[in-house]
Design a protein around this motif. Structure first.
Motif, PDB file in Angstrom:
ATOM      1  N   GLY A   1       0.816  -1.214   0.000  1.00 56.41           N
ATOM      2  CA  GLY A   1       0.000   0.000   0.000  1.00 56.41           C
ATOM      3  C   GLY A   1       0.845   1.258   0.000  1.00 56.41           C
ATOM      4  N   ALA A   2       1.958   1.229   0.718  1.00 55.94           N
ATOM      5  CA  ALA A   2       2.848   2.391   0.744  1.00 55.94           C
ATOM      6  C   ALA A   2       3.437   2.671  -0.632  1.00 55.94           C
ATOM      7  N   GLN A   3       3.753   1.604  -1.366  1.00 54.79           N
ATOM      8  CA  GLN A   3       4.291   1.797  -2.705  1.00 54.79           C
ATOM      9  C   GLN A   3       3.247   2.394  -3.644  1.00 54.79           C
ATOM     10  N   LEU A   4       2.016   1.940  -3.530  1.00 55.80           N
ATOM     11  CA  LEU A   4       0.951   2.498  -4.366  1.00 55.80           C
ATOM     12  C   LEU A   4       0.747   3.988  -4.096  1.00 55.80           C
TER      13      LEU A   4
ATOM     14  N   LEU B   1      10.031  13.130 -10.144  1.00 60.33           N
ATOM     15  CA  LEU B   1       9.404  12.351  -9.077  1.00 60.33           C
ATOM     16  C   LEU B   1       9.930  10.921  -9.061  1.00 60.33           C
ATOM     17  N   SER B   2      10.276  10.400 -10.237  1.00 58.57           N
ATOM     18  CA  SER B   2      10.813   9.032 -10.296  1.00 58.57           C
ATOM     19  C   SER B   2      12.133   8.932  -9.537  1.00 58.57           C
ATOM     20  N   LYS B   3      12.924  10.002  -9.576  1.00 58.60           N
ATOM     21  CA  LYS B   3      14.198   9.989  -8.853  1.00 58.60           C
ATOM     22  C   LYS B   3      13.986  10.014  -7.343  1.00 58.60           C
ATOM     23  N   LYS B   4      12.883  10.611  -6.915  1.00 55.96           N
ATOM     24  CA  LYS B   4      12.602  10.686  -5.483  1.00 55.96           C
ATOM     25  C   LYS B   4      11.767   9.496  -5.007  1.00 55.96           C
ATOM     26  N   PHE B   5      11.292   8.683  -5.960  1.00 54.90           N
ATOM     27  CA  PHE B   5      10.386   7.589  -5.629  1.00 54.90           C
ATOM     28  C   PHE B   5      11.160   6.403  -5.062  1.00 54.90           C
ATOM     29  N   MET B   6      10.756   5.943  -3.898  1.00 58.64           N
ATOM     30  CA  MET B   6      11.334   4.755  -3.271  1.00 58.64           C
ATOM     31  C   MET B   6      12.846   4.817  -3.232  1.00 58.64           C
ATOM     32  N   VAL B   7      13.322   5.624  -2.325  1.00 61.85           N
ATOM     33  CA  VAL B   7      14.761   5.821  -2.212  1.00 61.85           C
ATOM     34  C   VAL B   7      15.462   4.536  -1.774  1.00 61.85           C
ATOM     35  N   LYS B   8      14.794   3.731  -0.969  1.00 65.55           N
ATOM     36  CA  LYS B   8      15.405   2.491  -0.505  1.00 65.55           C
ATOM     37  C   LYS B   8      15.529   1.511  -1.663  1.00 65.55           C
ATOM     38  N   LYS B   9      16.698   0.935  -1.786  1.00 67.13           N
ATOM     39  CA  LYS B   9      16.979   0.057  -2.913  1.00 67.13           C
ATOM     40  C   LYS B   9      16.106  -1.200  -2.893  1.00 67.13           C
ATOM     41  N   GLU B  10      15.832  -1.703  -1.686  1.00 69.26           N
ATOM     42  CA  GLU B  10      15.063  -2.934  -1.614  1.00 69.26           C
ATOM     43  C   GLU B  10      13.601  -2.721  -1.974  1.00 69.26           C
ATOM     44  N   ASP B  11      13.133  -1.465  -1.930  1.00 69.58           N
ATOM     45  CA  ASP B  11      11.735  -1.186  -2.246  1.00 69.58           C
ATOM     46  C   ASP B  11      11.551  -0.730  -3.695  1.00 69.58           C
TER      47      ASP B  11
END
Length: 407
Positions: A168-171, A269-279
């Motif tokens: 849900g957080a990713q969505l 926004l894609s560059k700021k999206f999900m900074v954590k590599k595993e996510d």
């Protein structure tokens, strides 16, 4: 070239002495010239050598030759330990397979670039043909997202691509990307419906300008002097082409500009999206999820703003060729989704700089083919402005990789 591994072993003679005098023990120092030669050969050929000289046996024979028979290597002066060289050839299959693998990868990459350009050309041609007779860009955009959604679900259902597990957080994090992606494609279709394909893509050459501005504002990435210099011909060329464009109108112009803004906002926004590599998600999976979300976001807006205009009854009442509209709309949607997927496949294989150069060449190809196909009137000054803008885009893609010098 074949490489050889050398193994040195002394050929030991155990023959009986030729005469009784030869049976008398002779004490001669053991010559190490053979081993020294082997070392020199190893160093000159760059390979490892191993000597299998049986030193203990040789020493015992030299000391106690009369007791244990004739000693090896001491039969005659002229008969010495001759070295047998055994060369083991390493096949060239490893190098040849690596070379053939590089050729195959190059051919695959060339085919992907060709498909990227081809799908983009056909998308713009079919899309323009539909929008000329069916001036409902929101409905057309929804149709393209609907076809993309069906393709994504088929791709996941048939295991052609791994189905992602989305939290849900990713969505929630993807939602802004889907929003600006929806607006970017909608504004592009609005521009294509108002002005020529060549002019729309000339204006879209301004994308680097918006990328630099937005990156500085939201990412803190300030451009170098070389990047700023490359923006001058881009802005000047677009201005020159706009001033001399035969199909110019402000709604088409500002729609293309809004498309630049929203598309580059998506990249930021894609560059700021999900900074954590595993996510993080790969580009194709991210694009697939965005396509589905864009369809569900834009479908109710289309019904509210334009109504249900894609029914056979409406098309017949408007005097349109229903089969022609449906087929060209479907082909445009398939080409739209295909060129986006191929673009991300190329991006996974090459550097962003190479991808940017390829995108610049793609824009040139689309402009030229659309001018030839639609017989778009182009003045010399208009051609000059388009050429200057595209040259600036190419220059931008080259100087962007120049890193600023740190003190």
């Amino acid at each position: 070239m074949q490489s050889s591994a050398f193994t040195f072993s002394p050929s030991i003679s155990l023959s009986k002495p030729l005469n009784p005098a030869a049976s008398r023990p002779r004490f001669r120092p053991i010559s190490l010239s053979s081993s020294s030669k082997s070392v020199d050969l190893a160093s000159s050929n760059g390979v490892s050598t191993s000597s299998s000289i049986r030193t203990p046996a040789a020493l015992s024979s030299s000391r106690f030759g009369s007791a244990f028979g004739s000693a090896p290597c001491l039969v005659e002066e002229r008969r010495r330990c001759d070295l047998t060289v055994r060369a083991t050839s390493v096949p060239e299959s490893a190098g040849e397979s690596e070379e053939s693998g590089k050729i195959v990868q190059t051919l695959q990459l060339g085919a992907l670039f060709g498909l990227w350009y081809l799908f983009n050309i056909y998308f713009n041609i079919y899309n323009k043909q539909v929008l000329k007779v069916f001036p409902f860009p929101i409905t057309v955009t929804v149709g393209q997202f609907a076809v993309g959604t069906v393709l994504v679900l088929l791709m996941w259902g048939l295991n052609l691509y791994k189905r992602p597990k989305i939290s849900g957080a990713q969505l929630v994090a993807i939602l802004p990307l889907a929003f600006v992606h929806t607006l970017g494609n909608l504004f592009t279709n609005m521009s294509l419906g108002k002005v020529s394909v060549s002019f729309t893509h000339t204006i879209k050459a301004m994308e680097p300008f918006f990328s630099v501005v937005l990156s500085a504002m939201f990412l803190g990435e300030f451009p170098t002097i070389w990047v700023l210099s490359s923006l001058v011909p881009i802005v000047g060329g677009v201005a020159l082409a706009s001033a001399t464009e035969a199909s110019f109108n402000w709604s088409g112009f500002w729609s293309a500009m809004a498309s630049n803004l929203t598309n580059q906002s998506r990249n930021v926004l894609s560059k700021k999206f999900m900074v954590k590599k595993e996510d993080s998600l790969d580009n194709i999976t991210l694009f697939s999820i965005i396509t589905i979300m864009s369809f569900f976001m834009l479908a109710p807006v289309s019904i509210f703003m334009e109504g249900i205009k894609f029914t056979p009854s409406y098309l017949q009442s408007a005097g349109l060729d229903m089969g022609n509209i449906y087929i060209r709309s479907l082909l445009a949607a398939l080409c739209f989704h295909a060129y986006q997927q191929v673009s991300y496949m190329i991006l996974q294989r090459v550097s962003p700089v190479t991808h940017s150069v390829g995108n610049c060449v793609k824009r040139v190809v689309v402009i030229v083919t659309s001018v030839l196909f639609f017989h778009t009137p182009v003045s010399p000054i208009n051609s000059l402005g388009t050429g200057v803008a595209l040259a600036g885009v190419f220059l931008y893609s080259r100087v962007k990789r120049i890193k600023p010098k740190t003190a």
